[in-house]
Motif scaffolding. Structure first.
Motif, PDB file in Angstrom:
ATOM      1  N   GLY A 167       0.878  -1.272   0.103  1.00  8.16           N
ATOM      2  CA  GLY A 167       0.070   0.067  -0.111  1.00  8.16           C
ATOM      3  C   GLY A 167       0.815   1.261   0.205  1.00  8.16           C
ATOM      4  O   GLY A 167       0.583   2.175  -0.775  1.00  8.16           O
ATOM      5  N   HIS A 168       2.008   1.505   1.210  1.00  6.14           N
ATOM      6  CA  HIS A 168       2.773   2.821   0.691  1.00  6.14           C
ATOM      7  C   HIS A 168       3.379   2.595  -0.481  1.00  6.14           C
ATOM      8  O   HIS A 168       3.926   4.007  -1.345  1.00  6.14           O
ATOM      9  N   LEU A 169       3.850   1.215  -1.422  1.00  4.78           N
ATOM     10  CA  LEU A 169       4.543   1.672  -2.470  1.00  4.78           C
ATOM     11  C   LEU A 169       3.299   2.025  -3.704  1.00  4.78           C
ATOM     12  O   LEU A 169       3.754   2.342  -4.642  1.00  4.78           O
ATOM     13  N   LEU A 170       2.141   1.958  -3.458  1.00  7.62           N
ATOM     14  CA  LEU A 170       1.149   2.153  -4.629  1.00  7.62           C
ATOM     15  C   LEU A 170       0.422   3.472  -4.289  1.00  7.62           C
ATOM     16  O   LEU A 170      -0.702   3.946  -4.827  1.00  7.62           O
ATOM     17  N   GLY A 171       0.890   4.157  -3.367  1.00  4.68           N
ATOM     18  CA  GLY A 171       0.175   5.220  -3.299  1.00  4.68           C
ATOM     19  C   GLY A 171      -0.876   5.321  -1.553  1.00  4.68           C
ATOM     20  O   GLY A 171      -1.596   6.231  -2.706  1.00  4.68           O
ATOM     21  N   LEU A 172      -1.201   4.839  -1.111  1.00  2.00           N
ATOM     22  CA  LEU A 172      -2.449   4.898  -1.116  1.00  2.00           C
ATOM     23  C   LEU A 172      -2.426   5.686  -0.035  1.00  2.00           C
ATOM     24  O   LEU A 172      -1.239   5.463   0.579  1.00  2.00           O
ATOM     25  N   ASP A 173      -3.483   6.640   0.321  1.00  3.69           N
ATOM     26  CA  ASP A 173      -4.412   7.146   1.697  1.00  3.69           C
ATOM     27  C   ASP A 173      -3.958   6.472   2.462  1.00  3.69           C
ATOM     28  O   ASP A 173      -4.769   5.355   3.115  1.00  3.69           O
ATOM     29  N   ALA A 174      -4.988   7.200   3.750  1.00  5.91           N
ATOM     30  CA  ALA A 174      -4.643   6.389   4.987  1.00  5.91           C
ATOM     31  C   ALA A 174      -6.263   5.382   4.633  1.00  5.91           C
ATOM     32  O   ALA A 174      -6.450   4.498   5.538  1.00  5.91           O
ATOM     33  N   ALA A 175      -7.292   6.245   4.099  1.00  2.00           N
ATOM     34  CA  ALA A 175      -8.536   5.283   4.142  1.00  2.00           C
ATOM     35  C   ALA A 175      -8.468   3.914   3.209  1.00  2.00           C
ATOM     36  O   ALA A 175      -8.831   2.978   3.479  1.00  2.00           O
ATOM     37  N   ARG A 176      -8.107   4.478   2.340  1.00  3.88           N
ATOM     38  CA  ARG A 176      -7.561   2.670   1.055  1.00  3.88           C
ATOM     39  C   ARG A 176      -6.274   1.879   2.011  1.00  3.88           C
ATOM     40  O   ARG A 176      -6.853   0.602   1.920  1.00  3.88           O
ATOM     41  N   MET A 177      -5.557   2.544   2.804  1.00  5.73           N
ATOM     42  CA  MET A 177      -5.152   1.543   3.161  1.00  5.73           C
ATOM     43  C   MET A 177      -5.402   1.016   4.202  1.00  5.73           C
ATOM     44  O   MET A 177      -5.255  -0.396   4.827  1.00  5.73           O
ATOM     45  N   GLN A 178      -6.330   1.374   5.145  1.00  5.02           N
ATOM     46  CA  GLN A 178      -7.347   0.830   6.046  1.00  5.02           C
ATOM     47  C   GLN A 178      -8.481  -0.764   5.673  1.00  5.02           C
ATOM     48  O   GLN A 178      -8.345  -1.320   6.013  1.00  5.02           O
ATOM     49  N   HIS A 179      -8.681  -0.073   4.253  1.00  8.12           N
ATOM     50  CA  HIS A 179      -9.140  -1.195   3.118  1.00  8.12           C
ATOM     51  C   HIS A 179      -8.020  -2.198   2.716  1.00  8.12           C
ATOM     52  O   HIS A 179      -8.397  -3.661   3.239  1.00  8.12           O
ATOM     53  N   ALA A 180      -7.095  -1.687   3.161  1.00  6.44           N
ATOM     54  CA  ALA A 180      -5.832  -2.721   2.389  1.00  6.44           C
ATOM     55  C   ALA A 180      -6.248  -3.901   3.468  1.00  6.44           C
ATOM     56  O   ALA A 180      -5.735  -5.118   3.505  1.00  6.44           O
ATOM     57  N   PHE A 181      -5.462  -2.914   5.134  1.00 13.77           N
ATOM     58  CA  PHE A 181      -5.799  -4.054   6.194  1.00 13.77           C
ATOM     59  C   PHE A 181      -6.924  -4.778   6.519  1.00 13.77           C
ATOM     60  O   PHE A 181      -6.902  -6.360   6.502  1.00 13.77           O
ATOM     61  N   GLY A 182      -8.359  -4.556   5.460  1.00  9.72           N
ATOM     62  CA  GLY A 182      -9.351  -5.144   6.024  1.00  9.72           C
ATOM     63  C   GLY A 182      -9.000  -6.719   5.227  1.00  9.72           C
ATOM     64  O   GLY A 182      -9.681  -7.516   5.243  1.00  9.72           O
ATOM     65  N   SER A 183      -9.063  -6.378   3.438  1.00  9.13           N
ATOM     66  CA  SER A 183      -8.925  -7.701   2.711  1.00  9.13           C
ATOM     67  C   SER A 183      -7.871  -8.602   3.095  1.00  9.13           C
ATOM     68  O   SER A 183      -7.847  -9.606   3.714  1.00  9.13           O
ATOM     69  N   ALA A 184      -6.126  -7.956   3.414  1.00  8.52           N
ATOM     70  CA  ALA A 184      -5.407  -8.441   4.140  1.00  8.52           C
ATOM     71  C   ALA A 184      -5.725  -9.331   5.580  1.00  8.52           C
ATOM     72  O   ALA A 184      -5.432 -10.785   5.495  1.00  8.52           O
ATOM     73  N   GLY A 185      -6.569  -8.754   6.116  1.00  9.56           N
ATOM     74  CA  GLY A 185      -6.431  -9.946   7.584  1.00  9.56           C
ATOM     75  C   GLY A 185      -7.543 -10.637   7.367  1.00  9.56           C
ATOM     76  O   GLY A 185      -7.423 -11.813   8.212  1.00  9.56           O
ATOM     77  N   THR A 186      -8.788 -10.589   6.562  1.00 11.62           N
ATOM     78  CA  THR A 186      -9.795 -11.995   5.998  1.00 11.62           C
ATOM     79  C   THR A 186      -9.003 -12.944   5.315  1.00 11.62           C
ATOM     80  O   THR A 186      -9.639 -14.055   6.101  1.00 11.62           O
ATOM     81  N   GLN A 187      -7.881 -12.285   5.639  1.00 10.23           N
ATOM     82  CA  GLN A 187      -6.848 -14.496   4.102  1.00 10.23           C
ATOM     83  C   GLN A 187      -5.943 -14.424   5.270  1.00 10.23           C
ATOM     84  O   GLN A 187      -5.273 -15.722   4.518  1.00 10.23           O
ATOM     85  N   ALA A 188      -5.499 -14.094   6.615  1.00 12.99           N
ATOM     86  CA  ALA A 188      -4.510 -14.474   7.314  1.00 12.99           C
ATOM     87  C   ALA A 188      -4.625 -15.984   7.779  1.00 12.99           C
ATOM     88  O   ALA A 188      -6.146 -16.213   8.072  1.00 12.99           O
ATOM     89  N   ALA A 189      -3.981 -16.590   7.357  1.00 15.89           N
ATOM     90  CA  ALA A 189      -3.873 -17.745   7.700  1.00 15.89           C
ATOM     91  C   ALA A 189      -2.670 -18.646   8.364  1.00 15.89           C
ATOM     92  O   ALA A 189      -1.522 -17.552   7.353  1.00 15.89           O
TER      93      ALA A 189
END
Length: 457
Positions: A167-189
């Motif tokens: 997300g940092h390299l892609l230039g996500l703002d804080a709101a989109r970074m939070q969405h990225a965390f949500g999608s990543a966390g639901t895949q945690a295994a």
């Protein structure tokens, strides 16, 4: 009120290279070079080659990102997938004690793959890696000891670390970074059960975490939404995977406490839980002039986490499983003065190794357990064949921040790993290491090794 997840997202999105203290940047460079050696060490390992074959079958026939073990190129997704698997197989990648998390193996594969694809500078790569370390370590600390008893934290917290990096390299703002965390966390295994049968899952854990985090961030860039409280929400990671989660750990000292600088290097080629005892045993042997054949019995005084992870491995059937056997690690260290790749590969099933392995036992120690995971103390009691009872103690195993590796030692380690795997020549490694040590000066991160034109080549 701002939630910890939101605060962490804002930090990961807003971090800039100029915000990072110079010593932390230098440490990030150390960790990058150390990771590169571990990634090359994965060359030829059967689980890694299987995942690489999957990438060739499913991925594009060419791409901008380097697959290190195959000298090929692919999309960032598949390059990160393979490089993450490769860098975790030799058990030489870094570890953060307090979170019991291996950051490099999920952070740097994403940082390298995306930086190469985007033409990003070395400064951007390093800043993204620092963001990934700071986020992933705090998520690991947040999930706590109860999480690690069942879950492989590098596979779970690693998805969030990878998302922060991407997300940092892609230039996500804080709101989109939070969405990225949500999608990543639901895949945690990632579950420890694989250790009981010497399964290959550990490489899948890191491969999946890196790729899933990269995918989550890329989706968030394109307006895909994720859970807003994936970490501390009532049906989030902590609710399903922890009994002792502490949300305050997610924001502990953000911007002032640099958790990356607390990360340790691995000296022995084995599970980090074995290192304190191995170092303590070697100390006793040096102080008293002992040889392996002088050892009648060795008791290691350990934390509960070591018993949970290493306890199931009684009679290791493979080289990789033997790296999770306390007895095997200590036997090799006693016989050869170290438990490196060559020692495991050639001697883990020797009669002498097995005989000494079976005379090593683990005992829960209240002091060691209370200090863990912030400190990993090594304590052993050695009974010799001539009747002596000797004790040894190491408060900072080799590789910890207070007993760290020099840059010369990091270079030498990387060269040893490449020579063992045959993944790169000494000349190729020297050239790549020179580029990596000066990556902060690079206007664009290029290829590290000569590569073929496509993944299928």
């Amino acid at each position: 009120m701002t939630s910890p997840t939101e605060t962490l997202s804002r930090f990961a999105a807003g971090l800039r290279f100029g915000d990072i203290p110079a010593p932390v940047v230098r440490r990030a460079e150390d960790l990058l070079v150390d990771w590169f050696g571990s990634a090359i060490a994965g060359h030829g390992a059967r689980p890694v080659e299987t995942i690489a074959a999957f990438a060739r079958e499913m991925g594009p026939a060419a791409g901008p990102s380097e697959v290190l073990v195959g000298r090929t190129r692919s999309s960032p997704y598949f390059a990160a997938l393979v490089n993450a698997a490769a860098s975790h197989v030799a058990e030489q990648d870094d570890v953060h004690n307090g979170s019991v998390f291996h950051p490099a193996t999920v952070v740097f594969p994403v940082a390298l793959a995306l930086a190469q694809a985007l033409g990003a500078s070395g400064e951007r790569l390093l800043a993204a890696a620092v963001a990934g370390y700071e986020v992933g370590i705090r998520v690991g600390e947040f999930l706590g000891r109860s999480h690690y008893k069942v879950f492989h934290t590098t596979g779970t917290a690693g998805t969030i670390a990878a998302a922060a990096t991407a997300g940092h390299l892609l230039g996500l703002d804080a709101a989109r970074m939070q969405h990225a965390f949500g999608s990543a966390g639901t895949q945690a295994a990632g579950l420890w059960e694989f250790l009981r049968t010497a399964a290959d899952s550990k490489q899948l854990h890191t491969a999946h975490a890196a790729a899933a985090g990269l995918m989550a961030a890329t989706l968030a860039r394109d307006s895909f939404t994720g859970a807003q409280q994936i970490l501390e929400g009532p049906q989030g990671l902590a609710a399903g995977m922890s009994q002792d989660a502490d949300p305050q750990r997610l924001v502990d000292g953000l911007g002032t406490r640099w958790a990356l600088a607390e990360t340790s290097f691995k000296y022995h080629a084995s599970c980090r839980h074995t290192h304190p005892a191995a170092d303590a045993l070697l100390l006793v042997m040096r102080e008293h002039g002992l040889r392996a054949e002088d050892l009648e019995q060795v008791s290691t005084h350990v934390h509960q986490g070591a018993i949970d992870v290493l306890g199931p491995v009684v009679d290791p059937a493979t080289v990789h499983q033997s790296k999770f056997s306390m007895g095997t690690v200590l036997a090799l260290a006693a016989r050869f003065g170290q438990a490196g790749l060559a020692e495991f590969d050639a001697h883990f099933r020797d009669a002498e190794t097995q005989a000494l392995r079976d005379r090593v036992q683990m005992e829960l120690d209240a002091e060691v357990d209370a200090a863990y995971p912030k400190r990993w103390i090594g304590k052993v009691t050695v009974h010799t064949r001539d009747g002596r009872v000797l004790k040894g103690r190491v408060d900072e195993p080799k590789g910890d921040p207070g007993n760290t590796l020099s840059r010369e030692e990091i270079d030498a380690k990387a060269l040893r790993l490449a020579a063992f795997s045959g993944g790169a020549s000494e000349g190729e490694m020297q050239a790549a290491l020179e580029r990596l040590w000066h990556v902060a000066r690079a206007p664009a991160v290029g290829m590290l090794l000569g590569s073929k034109q496509s993944v299928g080549a």
